[in-house]
Design an enzyme around this catalytic site. Structure first.
Site, short mmCIF file in Angstrom:
data_model
loop_
_atom_site.label_atom_id
_atom_site.label_comp_id
_atom_site.label_asym_id
_atom_site.label_seq_id
_atom_site.Cartn_x
_atom_site.Cartn_y
_atom_site.Cartn_z
N GLN A 9 9.70 14.93 -52.15
CA GLN A 9 10.74 14.40 -51.27
C GLN A 9 10.34 13.04 -50.71
O GLN A 9 9.19 12.80 -50.37
CB GLN A 9 10.99 15.38 -50.12
N SER A 88 4.07 18.40 -53.84
CA SER A 88 4.92 19.24 -52.99
C SER A 88 6.12 19.76 -53.79
O SER A 88 5.95 20.54 -54.72
CB SER A 88 5.36 18.45 -51.75
N LEU A 89 7.33 19.33 -53.47
CA LEU A 89 8.52 19.72 -54.21
C LEU A 89 8.33 19.51 -55.71
O LEU A 89 8.81 20.31 -56.53
CB LEU A 89 9.72 18.90 -53.72
N ARG A 113 14.46 26.96 -51.28
CA ARG A 113 13.35 26.38 -50.53
C ARG A 113 13.86 25.35 -49.53
O ARG A 113 13.46 25.32 -48.36
CB ARG A 113 12.38 25.73 -51.50
N HIS A 195 4.43 21.53 -44.64
CA HIS A 195 3.05 21.88 -44.97
C HIS A 195 2.19 22.11 -43.73
O HIS A 195 1.04 21.66 -43.64
CB HIS A 195 2.42 20.81 -45.89
N GLN A 244 2.10 27.29 -50.70
CA GLN A 244 2.25 25.83 -50.63
C GLN A 244 3.01 25.36 -49.39
O GLN A 244 2.70 24.31 -48.83
CB GLN A 244 2.96 25.32 -51.89
#
Length: 297
Positions: A9, A88-89, A113, A195, A244
């Site tokens: 993102q 991440s994503l 998500r 996170h 995660q």
């Protein structure tokens, strides 16, 4: 060895994916499938949306995922990764690219998500900050000794670490880090404390969906954010993907491990060139490129 990496993102921009839609029948079909799966025309936002439209997590995350995955699929026979990783994503994009998830399941998980993360942000406001010019240990120690919830969230490259948590705690940590010599400690324009422990509700909401989704054996190793190591076992992939949301993104460590395992060329698949820049800061001799250069004309 050739590593393919997928952005997270923040890489979104208006017009993303339009070139693919206009030049590839396969891409056009996949974009239309995505509109049907999501229940709204995300392509309208991707191709013509404003910066304000992209601020919504439920739009930004599926948009980046779609751009990355569809671009990878249009590469055809030239797409032969020896290893993959996503920031991440981007880990979801990497899982689809490696054959672990199919297109529909990957998109559904990303959408779920995004919704869960947005909800968690609404329940407990939080923020993130970029810290430049300090060793990781100093940043970690300051976070550990700051009142409230604030943790190291993204290990992007040496000297660039993002912290995440409660607004007051992040602000307080930034003040201390500046006193300790940080070149910058800048609050980021993000929707929440990604996170960090504040994403606990989102992790719980995502866990059931991930557990219920079929994960296939990958066609190459996947270097996951949580471990920074190559993973090929389906149960480990699931467990790491669930963890995660509340664990730090170990991007520096992942790239270092990929290089140790033989990676010499990193190709970024998706919008922007952020990851290419990070790879060069982690290891200057590494060759980097963009998949956009390889796609159809």
């Amino acid at each position: 060895m050739h590593a393919y990496i997928f952005p997270g993102q923040g890489a979104q921009f208006s017009g993303m994916g339009l070139d693919l839609y206009e030049n590839s029948p396969l891409a056009q079909d996949l974009f239309e499938q995505a509109n049907s799966i999501l229940g709204f025309n995300i392509t309208d936002i991707m191709f013509e949306g404003t910066d304000e439209d992209f601020k919504a997590t439920k739009v930004a995350q599926p948009s980046i995922f779609l751009h990355s995955v569809i671009l990878a699929k249009t590469l055809g026979e030239s797409f032969k990764p020896d290893m993959v990783a996503g920031h991440s994503l981007g880990e979801y994009s990497a899982l689809v690219a490696a054959g672990v998830l199919n297109f529909e399941d990957g998109l559904k998980l990303v959408s779920q998500r995004a919704m869960a993360m947005q909800k968690a942000c609404d329940v407990v406001p939080g923020t993130m900050a970029a810290v430049l010019g300090l060793e990781d240990k100093i940043v970690e120690d300051v976070c550990a000794n700051t009142e409230g919830v604030v943790v190291a969230a993204n290990y992007n490259c040496p000297g660039q670490l993002v912290i995440s948590g409660e607004i007051k705690a992040v602000q307080s940590a930034c003040e201390t880090l500046t006193e300790k010599g940080a070149r910058r400690a800048l609050i980021l324009k993000v929707g929440g404390a990604f996170h960090s422990p504040l994403m606990g509700p989102a992790r719980e909401a995502s866990a059931a969906a991930i557990e219920a989704t079929t994960f296939n054996k990958p066609n190459c190793p996947i270097y996951q954010n949580v471990t920074a190591n190559a993973v090929i076992k389906e149960d480990e992939l699931k467990a790491n993907l669930i963890e995660q949301l509340t664990a730090p993104v170990k991007w520096t460590q992942s790239v270092q491990q990929m290089i140790a395992d033989g990676a010499t060329l990193f190709t970024e698949v998706g919008p922007g060139k952020v990851l290419q820049g990070l790879v060069k800061k982690i290891n200057r001799p590494s060759e980097v490129t963009s998949a956009a250069l390889e796609t159809i004309s």
